[in-house]
Design a protein around this motif. Structure first.
Motif, PDB file in Angstrom:
ATOM      1  N   ASN A  24       0.955  -1.119  -0.026  1.00  0.00           N
ATOM      2  CA  ASN A  24      -0.074   0.024   0.043  1.00  0.00           C
ATOM      3  C   ASN A  24       0.799   1.302   0.168  1.00  0.00           C
ATOM      4  N   ASP A  25       2.174   1.112  -0.102  1.00  0.00           N
ATOM      5  CA  ASP A  25       3.074   2.164  -0.085  1.00  0.00           C
ATOM      6  C   ASP A  25       3.544   2.538  -1.360  1.00  0.00           C
ATOM      7  N   ILE A  26       4.099   3.839  -1.566  1.00  0.00           N
ATOM      8  CA  ILE A  26       4.775   4.195  -2.610  1.00  0.00           C
ATOM      9  C   ILE A  26       6.151   4.380  -2.371  1.00  0.00           C
ATOM     10  N   VAL A  27       7.317   4.113  -3.009  1.00  0.00           N
ATOM     11  CA  VAL A  27       8.608   4.226  -2.904  1.00  0.00           C
ATOM     12  C   VAL A  27       9.132   5.037  -3.933  1.00  0.00           C
ATOM     13  N   TYR A  28       9.660   6.213  -3.691  1.00  0.00           N
ATOM     14  CA  TYR A  28      10.273   7.189  -4.617  1.00  0.00           C
ATOM     15  C   TYR A  28      11.867   6.889  -4.842  1.00  0.00           C
ATOM     16  N   ILE A  29      12.123   6.715  -5.800  1.00  0.00           N
ATOM     17  CA  ILE A  29      13.794   6.482  -6.259  1.00  0.00           C
ATOM     18  C   ILE A  29      14.132   7.914  -6.945  1.00  0.00           C
ATOM     19  N   PRO A  30      15.013   8.473  -6.295  1.00  0.00           N
ATOM     20  CA  PRO A  30      15.680   9.576  -7.227  1.00  0.00           C
ATOM     21  C   PRO A  30      16.410   9.263  -8.257  1.00  0.00           C
ATOM     22  N   LYS A  67      13.548   5.404   4.177  1.00  0.00           N
ATOM     23  CA  LYS A  67      13.211   6.649   5.100  1.00  0.00           C
ATOM     24  C   LYS A  67      11.646   6.865   4.745  1.00  0.00           C
ATOM     25  N   GLU A  68      10.901   7.212   6.029  1.00  0.00           N
ATOM     26  CA  GLU A  68       9.626   7.613   5.892  1.00  0.00           C
ATOM     27  C   GLU A  68       9.676   9.230   5.745  1.00  0.00           C
ATOM     28  N   VAL A  69       8.890   9.819   4.648  1.00  0.00           N
ATOM     29  CA  VAL A  69       9.022  11.145   4.349  1.00  0.00           C
ATOM     30  C   VAL A  69       7.717  11.658   4.479  1.00  0.00           C
ATOM     31  N   GLY A  70       6.522  11.012   4.869  1.00  0.00           N
ATOM     32  CA  GLY A  70       5.273  11.404   4.858  1.00  0.00           C
ATOM     33  C   GLY A  70       4.090  10.297   5.082  1.00  0.00           C
ATOM     34  N   LYS A  71       3.064  10.571   5.081  1.00  0.00           N
ATOM     35  CA  LYS A  71       1.920   9.555   5.259  1.00  0.00           C
ATOM     36  C   LYS A  71       0.876  10.059   4.306  1.00  0.00           C
ATOM     37  N   VAL A  72      -0.033   9.067   3.864  1.00  0.00           N
ATOM     38  CA  VAL A  72      -1.225   9.169   3.300  1.00  0.00           C
ATOM     39  C   VAL A  72      -2.435   8.589   4.041  1.00  0.00           C
ATOM     40  N   LEU A  73      -3.302   9.555   3.990  1.00  0.00           N
ATOM     41  CA  LEU A  73      -4.429   9.409   5.044  1.00  0.00           C
ATOM     42  C   LEU A  73      -5.740   9.443   4.201  1.00  0.00           C
ATOM     43  N   MET A  74      -6.800   8.439   4.743  1.00  0.00           N
ATOM     44  CA  MET A  74      -8.052   8.204   3.946  1.00  0.00           C
ATOM     45  C   MET A  74      -9.014   8.449   4.867  1.00  0.00           C
ATOM     46  N   TYR A  75      -9.920   9.688   4.442  1.00  0.00           N
ATOM     47  CA  TYR A  75     -11.039   9.755   5.268  1.00  0.00           C
ATOM     48  C   TYR A  75     -12.183   8.626   4.724  1.00  0.00           C
TER      49      TYR A  75
END
Length: 81
Positions: A24-30, A67-75
């Motif tokens: 359920n996550d997205i990993v960013y690769i620079p 490294k966690e850089v933020g969160k995504v939340l769902m209402y």
């Protein structure tokens, strides 16, 4: 070099973040890749593609520390009723 999409000639090497879904996550690769400044088309050389494939393989097959850089939340509307 001209862009194959818009035929613009303003292509610059730019820092971009490729997204890989992992569960359920997205990993960013620079990575640094040439990008058309007119239409945004990205151009990948063989080395960059191999690097991205290797990273994707590591993400899928092994437990990589990220490294966690933020969160995504769902209402969910039903939770508030």
């Amino acid at each position: 070099m001209k862009c194959v999409i818009c035929h613009g000639d303003e292509i610059k090497v730019t820092d971009v973040k490729e997204e890989f879904p992992v569960g359920n996550d997205i990993v960013y690769i620079p990575v640094k890749v040439p990008v058309c400044k007119t239409c945004g088309e990205r151009y990948y050389d063989r080395r960059t593609v191999q690097f991205l494939e290797e990273v994707e393989d590591k993400l899928v097959k092994t437990k990589v520390e990220l490294k966690e850089v933020g969160k995504v939340l769902m209402y969910e509307a039903s939770a508030s009723l």
